[in-house]
Design a protein around this motif. Structure first.
Motif, PDB file in Angstrom:
ATOM      1  N   GLY A  42      50.556   5.325  56.463  1.00 19.77           N
ATOM      2  CA  GLY A  42      49.854   4.425  56.019  1.00 19.77           C
ATOM      3  C   GLY A  42      49.993   3.018  55.838  1.00 19.77           C
ATOM      4  O   GLY A  42      50.852   2.269  55.702  1.00 19.77           O
ATOM      5  N   GLY A  43      49.300   2.985  55.821  1.00 15.15           N
ATOM      6  CA  GLY A  43      49.170   1.530  55.849  1.00 15.15           C
ATOM      7  C   GLY A  43      48.418   1.006  54.666  1.00 15.15           C
ATOM      8  O   GLY A  43      48.559   1.462  53.554  1.00 15.15           O
ATOM      9  N   LEU A  74      56.197  12.537  58.489  1.00 16.14           N
ATOM     10  CA  LEU A  74      56.584  12.322  57.110  1.00 16.14           C
ATOM     11  C   LEU A  74      56.011  10.983  56.652  1.00 16.14           C
ATOM     12  O   LEU A  74      56.121   9.983  57.365  1.00 16.14           O
ATOM     13  CB  LEU A  74      58.111  12.300  56.992  1.00 16.14           C
ATOM     14  CG  LEU A  74      58.683  12.095  55.599  1.00 16.14           C
ATOM     15  CD1 LEU A  74      59.977  12.894  55.462  1.00 16.14           C
ATOM     16  CD2 LEU A  74      58.948  10.637  55.291  1.00 16.14           C
ATOM     17  N   TYR A  75      55.410  10.998  55.456  1.00 19.40           N
ATOM     18  CA  TYR A  75      54.863   9.782  54.846  1.00 19.40           C
ATOM     19  C   TYR A  75      55.450   9.629  53.461  1.00 19.40           C
ATOM     20  O   TYR A  75      55.780  10.621  52.801  1.00 19.40           O
ATOM     21  CB  TYR A  75      53.327   9.862  54.760  1.00 19.40           C
ATOM     22  CG  TYR A  75      52.674   9.644  56.089  1.00 19.40           C
ATOM     23  CD1 TYR A  75      52.199   8.389  56.455  1.00 19.40           C
ATOM     24  CD2 TYR A  75      52.554  10.684  57.005  1.00 19.40           C
ATOM     25  CE1 TYR A  75      51.613   8.177  57.695  1.00 19.40           C
ATOM     26  CE2 TYR A  75      51.973  10.475  58.238  1.00 19.40           C
ATOM     27  CZ  TYR A  75      51.513   9.218  58.580  1.00 19.40           C
ATOM     28  OH  TYR A  75      50.947   9.009  59.811  1.00 19.40           O
ATOM     29  N   GLU A  76      55.579   8.374  53.029  1.00 21.31           N
ATOM     30  CA  GLU A  76      56.134   8.126  51.708  1.00 21.31           C
ATOM     31  C   GLU A  76      55.428   6.958  51.031  1.00 21.31           C
ATOM     32  O   GLU A  76      54.864   6.082  51.680  1.00 21.31           O
ATOM     33  CB  GLU A  76      57.625   7.837  51.811  1.00 21.31           C
ATOM     34  CG  GLU A  76      57.955   6.613  52.647  1.00 21.31           C
ATOM     35  CD  GLU A  76      59.434   6.434  52.865  1.00 21.31           C
ATOM     36  OE1 GLU A  76      60.227   6.914  52.041  1.00 21.31           O
ATOM     37  OE2 GLU A  76      59.795   5.811  53.870  1.00 21.31           O
ATOM     38  N   LYS A  77      55.474   7.028  49.708  1.00 20.52           N
ATOM     39  CA  LYS A  77      54.949   5.953  48.873  1.00 20.52           C
ATOM     40  C   LYS A  77      55.786   5.988  47.603  1.00 20.52           C
ATOM     41  O   LYS A  77      55.699   6.954  46.831  1.00 20.52           O
ATOM     42  CB  LYS A  77      53.474   6.180  48.552  1.00 20.52           C
ATOM     43  CG  LYS A  77      52.873   5.148  47.619  1.00 20.52           C
ATOM     44  CD  LYS A  77      51.416   5.491  47.348  1.00 20.52           C
ATOM     45  CE  LYS A  77      50.808   4.521  46.351  1.00 20.52           C
ATOM     46  NZ  LYS A  77      49.415   4.904  46.039  1.00 20.52           N
ATOM     47  N   GLY A  78      56.614   4.978  47.428  1.00 23.47           N
ATOM     48  CA  GLY A  78      57.523   5.000  46.283  1.00 23.47           C
ATOM     49  C   GLY A  78      58.450   6.192  46.384  1.00 23.47           C
ATOM     50  O   GLY A  78      59.089   6.406  47.409  1.00 23.47           O
ATOM     51  N   ASN A  79      58.488   6.998  45.329  1.00 21.16           N
ATOM     52  CA  ASN A  79      59.340   8.190  45.322  1.00 21.16           C
ATOM     53  C   ASN A  79      58.634   9.440  45.825  1.00 21.16           C
ATOM     54  O   ASN A  79      59.209  10.521  45.830  1.00 21.16           O
ATOM     55  CB  ASN A  79      59.862   8.457  43.906  1.00 21.16           C
ATOM     56  CG  ASN A  79      60.844   7.394  43.468  1.00 21.16           C
ATOM     57  OD1 ASN A  79      61.593   6.863  44.274  1.00 21.16           O
ATOM     58  ND2 ASN A  79      60.834   7.072  42.184  1.00 21.16           N
ATOM     59  N   GLU A 126      54.237   5.814  57.174  1.00 21.06           N
ATOM     60  CA  GLU A 126      54.927   6.806  57.997  1.00 21.06           C
ATOM     61  C   GLU A 126      56.368   6.386  58.211  1.00 21.06           C
ATOM     62  O   GLU A 126      56.667   5.208  58.401  1.00 21.06           O
ATOM     63  CB  GLU A 126      54.240   6.953  59.357  1.00 21.06           C
ATOM     64  CG  GLU A 126      54.934   7.971  60.248  1.00 21.06           C
ATOM     65  CD  GLU A 126      54.309   8.121  61.621  1.00 21.06           C
ATOM     66  OE1 GLU A 126      54.832   8.933  62.397  1.00 21.06           O
ATOM     67  OE2 GLU A 126      53.317   7.432  61.914  1.00 21.06           O
ATOM     68  N   ASP A 127      57.250   7.361  58.186  1.00 18.65           N
ATOM     69  CA  ASP A 127      58.639   7.136  58.574  1.00 18.65           C
ATOM     70  C   ASP A 127      58.799   7.748  59.964  1.00 18.65           C
ATOM     71  O   ASP A 127      58.971   8.959  60.100  1.00 18.65           O
ATOM     72  CB  ASP A 127      59.596   7.790  57.589  1.00 18.65           C
ATOM     73  CG  ASP A 127      61.050   7.522  57.933  1.00 18.65           C
ATOM     74  OD1 ASP A 127      61.338   7.139  59.101  1.00 18.65           O
ATOM     75  OD2 ASP A 127      61.903   7.693  57.060  1.00 18.65           O
ATOM     76  N   PRO A 128      58.731   6.913  61.015  1.00 19.90           N
ATOM     77  CA  PRO A 128      58.777   7.447  62.382  1.00 19.90           C
ATOM     78  C   PRO A 128      60.109   8.090  62.748  1.00 19.90           C
ATOM     79  O   PRO A 128      60.193   8.822  63.730  1.00 19.90           O
ATOM     80  CB  PRO A 128      58.494   6.224  63.252  1.00 19.90           C
ATOM     81  CG  PRO A 128      58.836   5.056  62.406  1.00 19.90           C
ATOM     82  CD  PRO A 128      58.599   5.469  60.979  1.00 19.90           C
ATOM     83  N   LYS A 153      64.964  11.144  52.389  1.00 22.92           N
ATOM     84  CA  LYS A 153      63.880  11.566  53.289  1.00 22.92           C
ATOM     85  C   LYS A 153      64.366  12.569  54.321  1.00 22.92           C
ATOM     86  O   LYS A 153      63.656  13.501  54.664  1.00 22.92           O
ATOM     87  CB  LYS A 153      63.293  10.349  53.995  1.00 22.92           C
ATOM     88  CG  LYS A 153      62.616   9.384  53.073  1.00 22.92           C
ATOM     89  CD  LYS A 153      62.056   8.228  53.827  1.00 22.92           C
ATOM     90  CE  LYS A 153      63.182   7.313  54.230  1.00 22.92           C
ATOM     91  NZ  LYS A 153      62.773   6.099  54.878  1.00 22.92           N
ATOM     92  N   LYS A 154      65.557  12.370  54.833  1.00 25.98           N
ATOM     93  CA  LYS A 154      66.071  13.276  55.861  1.00 25.98           C
ATOM     94  C   LYS A 154      66.207  14.689  55.305  1.00 25.98           C
ATOM     95  O   LYS A 154      65.861  15.661  55.969  1.00 25.98           O
ATOM     96  CB  LYS A 154      67.409  12.758  56.373  1.00 25.98           C
ATOM     97  CG  LYS A 154      67.913  13.479  57.588  1.00 25.98           C
ATOM     98  CD  LYS A 154      69.136  12.803  58.148  1.00 25.98           C
ATOM     99  CE  LYS A 154      69.543  13.458  59.452  1.00 25.98           C
ATOM    100  NZ  LYS A 154      70.658  12.776  60.075  1.00 25.98           N
ATOM    101  N   ALA A 155      66.688  14.793  54.077  1.00 23.72           N
ATOM    102  CA  ALA A 155      66.840  16.113  53.458  1.00 23.72           C
ATOM    103  C   ALA A 155      65.486  16.768  53.241  1.00 23.72           C
ATOM    104  O   ALA A 155      65.315  17.963  53.494  1.00 23.72           O
ATOM    105  CB  ALA A 155      67.585  15.984  52.135  1.00 23.72           C
TER     106      ALA A 155
END
Length: 154
Positions: free
Chosen positions: A32-33, A78-83, A54-56, A3-5
């Protein structure tokens, strides 16, 4: 890719966009939630689809940048879900209003997603959709092009 990259690449892309915008135009004269939710970033609303979190740790808040003598402020999440990872960045160029012409100069092929006219570019494994809204540059980047429309609100 972590995620950082991805978040770093998104920030680099917006810097590249700024350079392209500044070199292509005289900005001094134009510029999300659990369920779906709405998130506002610097006055721009985004839809966050169910299942995205969200990745705060990868939030940008009022980061001042400068390219080609033009100062601008970025905010992003930035938001993520799985990959799948999605970043949304909003760049405010102050008195230099971002127009469709400026968004076009950032690059990409003209494309309409969810009734929003913008420009879609592919940068390695990332898809980047940028458009002008409320005199700002909006950039959505992701490793899964199919989700871009899920985040756009018009």
């Amino acid at each position: 890719m972590n995620k950082k990259a991805i978040f770093g690449i998104s920030l680099i892309l917006i810097a590249i966009f700024a350079i392209g915008s500044a070199s292509a135009f005289d900005l001094g004269s134009m510029f999300g939630g659990g369920g779906n939710e709405t998130v506002t970033i610097d006055g721009i609303d985004f839809n966050i689809p169910a299942g995205f979190s969200e990745d705060p740790n990868h939030e940008t808040v009022n980061k001042t940048n400068e390219q080609s003598g033009i100062t601008y402020v970025t905010n992003g999440k930035l938001y993520e879900k799985g990959n799948t990872i999605v970043t949304m960045l909003v760049a405010d160029y102050g008195n230099h209003k971002v127009t469709d012409e400026v968004a076009e100069s950032v690059g990409g092929d003209a494309k309409t997603i969810n009734d929003v006219n913008g420009y879609l570019a592919h940068k390695g494994k990332f898809s980047v959709f940028n458009y002008a809204k409320n005199d700002k540059l909006v950039v959505i980047s992701t490793n899964d092009e199919s989700v871009i429309g899920d985040f756009i609100m018009e």
